[in-house]
Design an enzyme around this catalytic site. Structure first.
Site, PDB file in Angstrom:
ATOM      1  CG  ASP A 198      -1.873  -1.263   1.048  1.00  0.00           C
ATOM      2  OD1 ASP A 198      -2.392  -1.505   0.215  1.00  0.00           O
ATOM      3  OD2 ASP A 198      -2.131  -1.778   2.406  1.00  0.00           O
ATOM      4  CG  LEU A 199       2.032   5.228  -2.767  1.00  0.00           C
ATOM      5  CD1 LEU A 199       3.558   4.860  -3.146  1.00  0.00           C
ATOM      6  CD2 LEU A 199       1.468   5.805  -3.797  1.00  0.00           C
ATOM      7  CG  ASP A 200       3.466   7.437   0.234  1.00  0.00           C
ATOM      8  OD1 ASP A 200       4.772   6.823   0.073  1.00  0.00           O
ATOM      9  OD2 ASP A 200       2.978   8.012  -0.691  1.00  0.00           O
ATOM     10  CD  GLU A 201      -2.163   4.379   3.616  1.00  0.00           C
ATOM     11  OE1 GLU A 201      -2.069   4.097   5.183  1.00  0.00           O
ATOM     12  OE2 GLU A 201      -2.650   5.171   3.140  1.00  0.00           O
TER      13      GLU A 201
END
Length: 285
Positions: free
Chosen positions: A227-230
Site C-alpha cells: 500500500d503506497l505510503d501506508e
C-alpha cells in the site's frame, strides 16, 4: 587469556503474560549471558509484549544461542531474532534523481556513524554514478518503464540477493515497488517520504503544502508495504514554514529534514531497535 565476550542483540514479541522478563533473563543466565541493556513494552491494545535485550556471552556462538532459542520460544508463542551486535547490516540503496539522502547516508556510513555496509546503489537514472564511484560502491543503472518494470525489478532483486543485503533503503527512489517486490522485502525496506504522513501523499507534497499554507512541513521514514505510503512509520520530524516561503524554500528546508529522518530510521533499524507491531512500530531508542 580468555576470549573477549561477544555482544548479541535479542529482539522478541509474544502474547503478554506474567513472568516474561523473568523468563527471558533466566534463559540468558542459563546460557552464559550478561545483560547490558534491556527495554520492554506491553501494548495493552493488542495484548502483545515486545522486548530488546543487548547482552554479552563469552562462551556462546550465535548458532548455539539460536538453537537454544528455537527450543525456548515455542511454548511462549514467541517471535524472535538474534544478531551479533558487531556485524554491520549489508545494505543496498535505491535512488532516482534527488541525491541529498543518498549523499547523507554515504557520508554517515563512511564516517562510522551508521552500522551498515552499503554494498550497492541501484538507480533508474545515471546521475549518481560518479558519487557512487567516489565511495567505491558498485552502481547499477536499471532503467524502468511500465513495459519493463517486471524485468527491471527482477534484476534489482538479483542484486539484492547477490549482495546478501538485509536492508534496502529507498533514498528518494521515485518508482513505486510492485506488490511482489514489496512482499519480498517486507520488514527490511525503508522509504523516506517527503511529507508528514498521512498528510500530502504522492509525488509533490511540497506543492500541496504550499498550496494549503501549512505552518509545518515534515518527513516520514516508514517500512515499505504494497500500500503506497501506508507502511509502519519509524520516524518523523518537522520544520517551520512561513508565509513568505516559496515552494523552493520549502523543498530546500524539507530536504534537510528528510536526510535526518532517514538516517535515524536506518540507524535504529541496523541497531535492531525496531519491532513491527501490526501497522505500527515499537522503537526502543
Amino acid at each position: 587469556m580468555n576470549p573477549a565476550p561477544t555482544t548479541f542483540i535479542l529482539t522478541l514479541s509474544c502474547p503478554d503474560r506474567k513472568g516474561l522478563v523473568h523468563a527471558v533473563s533466566g534463559f540468558l543466565l542459563d546460557n552464559g549471558g550478561n545483560i547490558e541493556e534491556a527495554a520492554q513494552f506491553n501494548d495493552q491494545t493488542t495484548g502483545l509484549f515486545f522486548m530488546r535485550v543487548q547482552f554479552s556471552a563469552a562462551d556462546q556462538s550465535l548458532s548455539a544461542l539460536q538453537a537454544a532459542l528455537a527450543e525456548f520460544a515455542p511454548p511462549l508463542n514467541m517471535q524472535w531474532s538474534l544478531h551479533d551486535a558487531a556485524k554491520k547490516v549489508p545494505t543496498v540503496v535505491f535512488v532516482s534523481r534527488e541525491g541529498h539522502c543518498l549523499n547523507d547516508l554515504l557520508f554517515r556510513w563512511k564516517s562510522g556513524l551508521l552500522p551498515i555496509d552499503i554494498r550497492a546503489i541501484i538507480s533508474n537514472h545515471r546521475d549518481f554514478y560518479q558519487l557512487a564511484a567516489s565511495y567505491n560502491v558498485p552502481f547499477h543503472h536499471i532503467p524502468m518503464t511500465a513495459a519493463t518494470k517486471a524485468q527491471a525489478e527482477a534484476r534489482q532483486y538479483e542484486i539484492i540477493q547477490a549482495e546478501q543485503a538485509e536492508l534496502v533503503v529507498l533514498a528518494r527512489y521515485m518508482q513505486i515497488l510492485s506488490d511482489d517486490l514489496s512482499q519480498k522485502l517486507s520488514g527490511k525496506a525503508i522509504n523516506i517520504h517527503h511529507s508528514f504522513l498521512p498528510s500530502f501523499k504522492g509525488a509533490k507534497p511540497y506543492y500541496q503544502a504550499h498550496d494549503r499554507g501549512v505552518k509545518l512541513i515534515g518527513a516520514t521514514a516508514h517500512y515499505v508495504t504494497a500500500d503506497l505510503d501506508e507502511g509502519p512509520i519509524i520516524e518523523q520530524d518537522v520544520a517551520r514554514a512561513f508565509h513568505t516561503d516559496t515552494v523552493d524554500d520549502l523543498t530546500a528546508r524539507g530536504r534537510d529534514t528528510e536526510s535526518q529522518v532517514l538516517a535515524r530510521a536506518v540507524k535504529w533499524h541496523s541497531e535492531h531497535r525496531i519491532l513491527i507491531n501490526g501497522h505500527k512500530t515499537v522503537v526502543f531508542r
